[in-house]
Write an enzyme that holds these catalytic residues in place. Structure first.
Site, PDB file in Angstrom:
ATOM      1  N   ASP A  39      43.730  39.099  40.950  1.00 17.91           N
ATOM      2  CA  ASP A  39      42.689  39.392  41.763  1.00 17.91           C
ATOM      3  C   ASP A  39      42.664  41.063  41.877  1.00 17.91           C
ATOM      4  O   ASP A  39      43.568  41.749  42.085  1.00 17.91           O
ATOM      5  CB  ASP A  39      43.184  38.898  43.045  1.00 17.91           C
ATOM      6  CG  ASP A  39      42.025  38.902  44.084  1.00 17.91           C
ATOM      7  OD1 ASP A  39      40.762  38.216  43.902  1.00 17.91           O
ATOM      8  OD2 ASP A  39      42.205  39.636  45.167  1.00 17.91           O
ATOM      9  N   GLU A  99      40.472  40.149  37.249  1.00 20.97           N
ATOM     10  CA  GLU A  99      39.293  40.359  37.666  1.00 20.97           C
ATOM     11  C   GLU A  99      39.070  41.946  38.062  1.00 20.97           C
ATOM     12  O   GLU A  99      39.741  42.573  38.867  1.00 20.97           O
ATOM     13  CB  GLU A  99      39.289  39.610  38.968  1.00 20.97           C
ATOM     14  CG  GLU A  99      37.880  39.658  39.625  1.00 20.97           C
ATOM     15  CD  GLU A  99      38.004  39.685  41.162  1.00 20.97           C
ATOM     16  OE1 GLU A  99      36.790  39.464  41.904  1.00 20.97           O
ATOM     17  OE2 GLU A  99      39.101  40.442  41.864  1.00 20.97           O
TER      18      GLU A  99
HETATM   19  C1  NOJ Z   1      38.114  38.599  44.696  1.00 18.47           C
HETATM   20  C2  NOJ Z   1      38.408  37.167  45.155  1.00 18.47           C
HETATM   21  O1  NOJ Z   1      37.482  36.462  43.913  1.00 18.47           O
HETATM   22  C3  NOJ Z   1      37.441  37.213  46.468  1.00 18.47           C
HETATM   23  O2  NOJ Z   1      37.343  35.705  46.648  1.00 18.47           O
HETATM   24  C4  NOJ Z   1      38.403  37.790  47.471  1.00 18.47           C
HETATM   25  O3  NOJ Z   1      37.621  37.827  48.687  1.00 18.47           O
HETATM   26  C5  NOJ Z   1      38.626  39.229  46.892  1.00 18.47           C
HETATM   27  N1  NOJ Z   1      39.098  39.251  45.637  1.00 18.47           N
HETATM   28  C6  NOJ Z   1      39.758  39.853  47.903  1.00 18.47           C
HETATM   29  O4  NOJ Z   1      40.911  39.162  47.408  1.00 18.47           O
END
Ligand code: NOJ
Ligand code: CA
Length: 551
Positions: A217, A277
């Site tokens: 993440d 991500e």
């Molecule tokens: C990306 C995640 O996919 C999202 O759902 C989240 O709110 C943010 N990162 C913060 O962790």
């Protein structure tokens, strides 16, 4: 066509293939909205275990499980209290092991979400930091600063958090801590060796438990330069420089962290995989996807594109070139738990401000869902023919749409409150799945679901679609079974033609994909039809349709 025992055996063999991830079909499960085994309204791990046959029949290679850790759900579980446990609201470690065993037995890999940029404010180390003094070792694990102004009552900088409001929160002794997301999500200090060591321990904990990989993440935000005076007006959106000079995002030092993780991943057989991500410019993505780093990074370009042949062609070309340069494999995504579902996006006029549209409860502009779903199926079939991995989001195989008219009182996305009730956020794509045509929550559980489902969800249910050979579910099952059979070397050759609305390419072995982005039917290329996203019309490829052929 459904997955045969033969196709499942192939999957089981691939469990030991170190390259299994390069062209995998990965299905994202947002656990609290997938299946509720104990009827308390919240999806749980046992619910997933009970649906393993469904996943096997769908034909996915892996599951990516969004956070399932103990959490107050200030941000849907991305606020983690304890990285090495399961949220008691959705199960236990024993339930996790049972789920993992059932998935592996069905030949399906398991990727878990890891959230390293921030913990929750209930994490034991944050609680220690709050109880400790300014300048203490406990505070150094997070990012604490004194405030500005004569009495320090102004935040250390004017930075705005992603969910709205200041990115700094004050604590009782007057100091402030940084949170790029919600105040309940304090950012870790990755310059602190204890933080680094603890994450390695977490990765090892899950890898030893048998997970096959990690989705990382906000992978681009861990390394931060907070030395000297903090800059004002710092841009926290995606528009930032491509030279690694931003104070918070995409700094070169972040790759030192992933190089260390990679050593750990490679100590397993097969090596554990990871996907970043990382919302970074395309030319910087390859650094995350390199074999010395995480190995793969999400490419959200198609997700952000309009229904447009030229945009698709350019994005595909650029990303395949990049994958060749870095040695990673491409990824293709249309939907996930953070964005408006793609049948809805494609059913709205190009350029629609989606959050503004949600504020009208999905009434203005008017949605043409039939067109949206038709285009979504065509786009998905196109992407499933591309070299690289396809990431699917739960419910897209049912053609689910964004639930735009959720009542304000059920909205759980922190964006809703933090934006002063001007941005609804992401709950509309997180509405629990319908499994049966009837029942209080359409088979999601035995009672009401934590977010209400629309009345017509029963018609989208697995039960309703299973017997219908023209359903979106039947279409996904066929597409995934063919994809697995046709999978070939990671390249394609474009087929040029006179019609700019056609996107056509051929994969090694003679697997042809052709998409008609226009509205007029066109002649199909020569070859034997394998599958099309909408029925052919008088032997022609209708508008907004993809077909696969064997040349
Ligand atoms: C990306 C995640 O996919 C999202 O759902 C989240 O709110 C943010 N990162 C913060 O962790
Ligand atoms: Ca439950």
């Amino acid at each position: 066509m459904t997955a045969t025992p033969e196709t499942r055996t192939v999957a089981a063999e691939s469990l030991t293939d170190p390259d299994w991830w390069r062209q995998a079909t990965v299905y994202q499960i947002y656990p609290r909205s997938f299946a509720d085994a104990n009827g308390d309204g919240i999806g749980d791990l046992q619910g997933i275990t009970e649906k393993v046959d469904y996943l096997a029949e769908l034909g996915v290679d892996a599951v990516w499980l969004s956070p399932f850790y103990p959490s107050a759900l200030a941000d849907g579980g991305y606020d983690v209290d304890d990285y090495r446990d399961v949220d008691p609201k959705i199960g236990t470690l024993a339930d996790f092991d049972a789920m993992s065993t059932a998935l592996h037995r069905a030949g399906i890999k398991l990727i878990v979400d890891i959230v390293p940029n921030h913990s929750s404010n209930r994490h034991v180390w944050f609680q220690e930091a709050l109880a400790a003094e300014k300048g203490s070792a406990a505070r150094d694990r997070y990012i604490f600063r004194d405030g500005e102004g004569p009495d320090g009552s102004e935040p250390p900088s004017d930075w705005q958090a992603m969910f709205g409001g200041s990115a700094w929160e004050r604590v009782p002794d007057g100091q402030w801590y940084l949170h790029l997301f919600a105040p309940e999500q304090p950012d870790w200090n990755w310059d602190n060796p204890e933080v680094r060591a603890d994450f390695l321990k977490t990765l090892k904990f899950w890898a030893d438990r048998g997970v096959d990989g990690f989705r990382v993440d906000v992978a681009h935000a861990l390394a931060k330069d907070l030395t000297g005076p903090l800059p004002t007006h710092l841009e926290l959106s995606q528009e930032f420089p491509v030279d690694g000079s931003h104070r918070l995002f995409d700094r070169d030092e972040v790759h030192e962290i992933y190089a260390e993780w990679r050593q750990l991943f490679n100590s397993y057989d097969p090596p554990r995989i990871a996907v970043a991500e990382a919302w970074v410019p395309a030319e910087r993505r390859g650094r995350y996807a390199s074999p010395e780093g995480l190995g793969q990074a999400f490419n959200f370009d198609l997700l952000e594109a309009e229904w447009d042949a030229e945009q698709f062609r350019d994005i595909i070309t650029k990303n395949l070139e990049e994958a060749t340069t870095t040695g990673g494999s491409s990824t293709w995504v249309f939907s996930n738990h953070d964005v408006v579902r793609h049948p809805t996006r494609y059913g709205l006029p190009n350029g629609t401000d989606l959050q503004a549209w949600l504020m009208t409860d999905g009434k203005d502009p008017e949605l043409d869902l039939a067109t949206g779903l038709r285009r979504a199926r065509a786009a998905t079939l196109l992407a499933l023919a591309l070299p690289g991995s396809a990431y699917l989001y739960q419910g897209e195989e049912l053609g689910l749409y964004e639930v735009a008219d959720l009542p304000a009182e059920v909205l759980a996305d922190p964006t809703w409150v933090r934006s002063g009730h001007t941005i609804k956020g992401r709950d509309g794509c997180r509405v629990p799945l319908p499994w049966t045509g009837t029942g209080e929550s359409f088979g999601f559980g035995s009672g009401p679901a934590h977010l209400p489902q629309p009345a017509d969800f029963g018609a989208f249910s697995v039960e309703a679609q299973e017997q219908d050979p023209t359903s979106t579910l039947a279409f996904y099952r066929q597409a995934l079974a063919h994809r697995r059979r046709l999978e070939t070397a990671e390249k394609l050759d474009w087929v040029a033609g006179d019609n700019p609305e056609l996107v056509q390419f051929v994969r090694p072995g003679g697997w042809v994909s052709v998409t008609n982005f226009g509205t007029e039917p066109v002649e199909l290329p020569a070859g034997e039809l394998i599958l099309s996203s909408s029925p052919l019309v008088e032997g022609k490829l209708p508008g907004e349709t993809t077909a696969w052929l064997r040349a």
